[in-house]
Motif scaffolding. Structure first.
Motif, PDB file in Angstrom:
ATOM      1  N   UNK A  26       5.233   6.082 -11.680  1.00 27.60           N
ATOM      2  CA  UNK A  26       3.945   5.621 -11.433  1.00 27.60           C
ATOM      3  C   UNK A  26       4.678   4.422 -11.346  1.00 27.60           C
ATOM      4  N   UNK A  27       4.334   3.595 -12.300  1.00 29.41           N
ATOM      5  CA  UNK A  27       4.854   2.654 -12.809  1.00 29.41           C
ATOM      6  C   UNK A  27       5.929   1.396 -12.191  1.00 29.41           C
ATOM      7  N   UNK A  28       6.699   2.742 -12.054  1.00 24.23           N
ATOM      8  CA  UNK A  28       8.175   2.107 -11.502  1.00 24.23           C
ATOM      9  C   UNK A  28       7.843   1.683  -9.879  1.00 24.23           C
ATOM     10  N   UNK A  29       7.683   2.585  -9.583  1.00 17.80           N
ATOM     11  CA  UNK A  29       6.847   2.260  -7.860  1.00 17.80           C
ATOM     12  C   UNK A  29       6.292   1.593  -7.757  1.00 17.80           C
ATOM     13  N   UNK A  30       4.896   1.422  -7.782  1.00 15.45           N
ATOM     14  CA  UNK A  30       4.079   0.443  -8.316  1.00 15.45           C
ATOM     15  C   UNK A  30       4.360  -0.982  -8.591  1.00 15.45           C
ATOM     16  N   UNK A  31       6.045  -1.546  -8.873  1.00 18.33           N
ATOM     17  CA  UNK A  31       6.173  -2.619  -9.271  1.00 18.33           C
ATOM     18  C   UNK A  31       6.940  -2.902  -8.393  1.00 18.33           C
ATOM     19  N   UNK A  69       4.904  -1.828  -2.367  1.00 17.62           N
ATOM     20  CA  UNK A  69       4.547  -1.423  -1.495  1.00 17.62           C
ATOM     21  C   UNK A  69       2.476  -1.924  -0.913  1.00 17.62           C
ATOM     22  N   UNK A  70       3.141  -2.070   0.682  1.00 18.07           N
ATOM     23  CA  UNK A  70       1.829  -2.958   1.279  1.00 18.07           C
ATOM     24  C   UNK A  70       1.335  -2.146   1.400  1.00 18.07           C
ATOM     25  N   UNK A  71      -0.213  -1.129   1.051  1.00 20.18           N
ATOM     26  CA  UNK A  71      -1.333  -0.249   1.570  1.00 20.18           C
ATOM     27  C   UNK A  71      -2.286  -0.983   2.696  1.00 20.18           C
ATOM     28  N   UNK A  72      -3.383  -1.562   2.273  1.00 25.95           N
ATOM     29  CA  UNK A  72      -4.330  -2.186   2.939  1.00 25.95           C
ATOM     30  C   UNK A  72      -5.781  -2.639   1.914  1.00 25.95           C
ATOM     31  N   UNK A  73      -6.027  -3.533   2.413  1.00 25.69           N
ATOM     32  CA  UNK A  73      -7.207  -4.203   1.631  1.00 25.69           C
ATOM     33  C   UNK A  73      -6.922  -4.651   0.435  1.00 25.69           C
ATOM     34  N   UNK A  74      -5.602  -5.018   0.593  1.00 23.66           N
ATOM     35  CA  UNK A  74      -4.519  -5.297  -0.999  1.00 23.66           C
ATOM     36  C   UNK A  74      -5.303  -7.193  -0.709  1.00 23.66           C
ATOM     37  N   UNK A  75      -5.400  -8.018   0.017  1.00 21.61           N
ATOM     38  CA  UNK A  75      -5.970  -9.851   0.179  1.00 21.61           C
ATOM     39  C   UNK A  75      -7.075  -9.336  -0.693  1.00 21.61           C
ATOM     40  N   UNK A  76      -7.907  -8.498  -0.584  1.00 21.65           N
ATOM     41  CA  UNK A  76      -9.811  -8.658  -0.579  1.00 21.65           C
ATOM     42  C   UNK A  76      -9.908  -8.100  -2.256  1.00 21.65           C
ATOM     43  N   UNK A  77      -8.593  -7.086  -2.548  1.00 18.89           N
ATOM     44  CA  UNK A  77      -8.528  -6.108  -3.438  1.00 18.89           C
ATOM     45  C   UNK A  77      -8.098  -7.323  -4.581  1.00 18.89           C
ATOM     46  N   UNK A  78      -7.849  -7.818  -4.667  1.00 16.05           N
ATOM     47  CA  UNK A  78      -6.755  -9.601  -5.410  1.00 16.05           C
ATOM     48  C   UNK A  78      -7.870 -10.576  -6.002  1.00 16.05           C
ATOM     49  N   UNK A  79      -8.546 -10.683  -4.487  1.00 15.87           N
ATOM     50  CA  UNK A  79      -9.548 -11.679  -4.842  1.00 15.87           C
ATOM     51  C   UNK A  79     -11.010 -11.442  -5.342  1.00 15.87           C
ATOM     52  N   UNK A  80     -10.544 -12.578  -6.852  1.00 18.96           N
ATOM     53  CA  UNK A  80     -11.606 -12.711  -7.931  1.00 18.96           C
ATOM     54  C   UNK A  80     -12.103 -14.253  -7.519  1.00 18.96           C
ATOM     55  N   UNK A 129       2.810   5.492  -1.077  1.00 13.12           N
ATOM     56  CA  UNK A 129       3.323   4.488  -0.995  1.00 13.12           C
ATOM     57  C   UNK A 129       3.656   3.390  -2.535  1.00 13.12           C
ATOM     58  N   UNK A 130       2.236   3.428  -3.132  1.00  9.13           N
ATOM     59  CA  UNK A 130       1.760   3.290  -4.728  1.00  9.13           C
ATOM     60  C   UNK A 130       2.608   3.629  -5.495  1.00  9.13           C
ATOM     61  N   UNK A 131       2.725   5.116  -5.768  1.00  7.61           N
ATOM     62  CA  UNK A 131       2.844   5.742  -6.910  1.00  7.61           C
ATOM     63  C   UNK A 131       3.878   6.384  -6.298  1.00  7.61           C
ATOM     64  N   UNK A 132       4.700   7.345  -5.866  1.00  7.23           N
ATOM     65  CA  UNK A 132       5.824   7.869  -4.637  1.00  7.23           C
ATOM     66  C   UNK A 132       5.193   9.021  -4.545  1.00  7.23           C
TER      67      UNK A 132
END
Length: 397
Positions: free
Chosen positions: A149-154, A157-168, A293-296
């Motif tokens: 899962x970590x190898x795939x996460x690295x 791959x694009x999911x959805x609302x990633x920019x929103x999730x990354x906004x700290x 996409x994120x984890x396989x």
């Protein structure tokens, strides 16, 4: 014939609007409270605190999830982000489970639309799901699965609302009140408020429209037959198993599935079934594709099976516990579906909270918020956090 079609569509839209009118002020209140909490808790703090799967780590994951956005897509994206930054896989999954099933706005909407019993069932069942998921992961999750899962996460791959999730946009300060009532704090709250609305409005609108159509066009007799309402024993057995499956194909997640839950409850689904349906926003088909996409593929299947089991088991436990306590609602007439707009406390509260929402939006626009909206689906690795935070807070003091 044409007039019948028009009347039918009008009835569906009226029912959808009636439910929207009932949940409007709870939505605004819930997103405001959520924005306040997110403004004072940083994503980096979350990742640092979730490096293991001990009860302490999972307890913190639950608390951080409660304080996060209720958008299912953003929760899944943020879970991958903190997993990449060092959080354990179990803690990341507990975080996203809590951030969609234990958030403030969900409980408020459940009280208003369906009753306090559903709110208590949601929160109690959500905590039970956290415990069950942690136990299943401890017994079945292997190091090899986590490494895969970590190898795939690295791969990013694009999911959805990633920019929103990354906004700290959290702010620093000596105390909660100093952080909240500073210029930067108020701006951060307004930013989170608008961004959370922007991330879930499609799901809310879709949920309301589907619910209005089902309430207007599908007779209760269909649901009663589908959920075996004439046989209470079989209905209690079927409900928690069927609820998540119905949710999977509804394509509605986050708080948007509460109106649909109200329609299913009116139609005859068991109490445990409707609760497990609400739990299942994290296994709808579009989110399963994001897990892939994120984890396989294999990890997606593992998440689906383990979450489905926890949702169904939690539904059964809630059903039998509430039955033993004698607090399962007997009235299935969800008045909010057909009530419409009247001059009552709901209308007064909607006006008050619409004014609050307008003030939030004005501050959001005055502090460069429009540029943030364009970044909601930007890949997380492309987000320049320092520049973004500086831009969003500039001129807020």
């Amino acid at each position: 014939m044409i007039m019948q079609i028009i009347n039918s569509i009008g009835q569906a839209l009226f029912m959808a609007f009636s439910m929207f009118w009932e949940i409007l002020w709870p939505l605004i209140l819930g997103f405001t409270l959520s924005g306040i909490i997110q403004a004072v808790v940083s994503h980096q703090s979350i990742a640092r605190a979730l490096g293991g799967d001990s009860p302490k780590h999972l307890g913190l994951a639950t608390l951080f999830g409660i304080a996060s956005s209720s958008c299912s897509y953003a929760a899944v994206a943020l879970a991958r982000s903190i997993f990449q930054k060092g959080a354990s896989f179990t803690a990341a999954m507990v975080f996203q489970l809590s951030s969609t099933n234990l958030v403030i706005e969900l409980g408020i909407i459940l009280i208003v639309l369906m009753g306090w019993q559903f709110m208590v069932a949601e929160y109690l069942g959500g905590l039970l799901m956290v415990i069950l998921l942690a136990l299943i992961f401890r017994l079945t999750l292997t190091r090899r699965m986590v490494e895969r899962a970590r190898a795939q996460a690295e791969k990013g791959m694009m999911g959805k609302m990633e920019g929103h999730a990354a906004m700290d946009m959290s702010v620093s300060g000596s105390s909660f009140w100093n952080k909240l009532f500073s210029g930067k704090g108020l701006t951060a709250v307004s930013n989170y408020f608008v961004m959370d609305w922007a991330s879930v409005w499609v799901d809310i609108a879709l949920g309301l429209l589907i619910s209005g159509a089902l309430a207007a066009w599908v007779p209760d007799s269909f649901w009663q037959a589908f959920f075996l309402s004439n046989n209470p024993t079989l209905a209690k057995i079927e409900g928690p198993l069927m609820g998540p499956l119905v949710a999977m194909v509804s394509f509605v997640c986050s708080v948007g599935n509460v109106p649909l839950a109200a329609v299913l409850w009116r139609g005859g689904i068991s109490f445990g079934g409707v609760v497990s349906f609400i739990f299942a926003d994290l296994i709808i088909l579009p989110i399963l594709d994001i897990y892939r996409k994120y984890y396989s593929w294999k990890t997606m299947g593992y998440i689906l099976v383990t979450m489905y089991i926890t949702m169904a088991v939690a539904g059964y436990v809630i059903e039998f516990l509430f039955a033993a306590l004698g607090i399962i609602p007997q009235n299935r007439n969800v008045v909010a579906i057909t009530e419409g707009v009247h001059w009552n406390y709901t209308t007064v509260l909607n006006i008050i909270f619409l004014v609050l929402a307008a003030l939030m939006v004005i501050r959001f626009l005055r502090t460069g918020g429009l540029s943030m909206l364009k970044m909601m689906n930007t890949p997380a690795e492309q987000m320049d956090h320092h520049d973004h935070e500086h831009h969003s807070m500039d001129g807020a003091d």
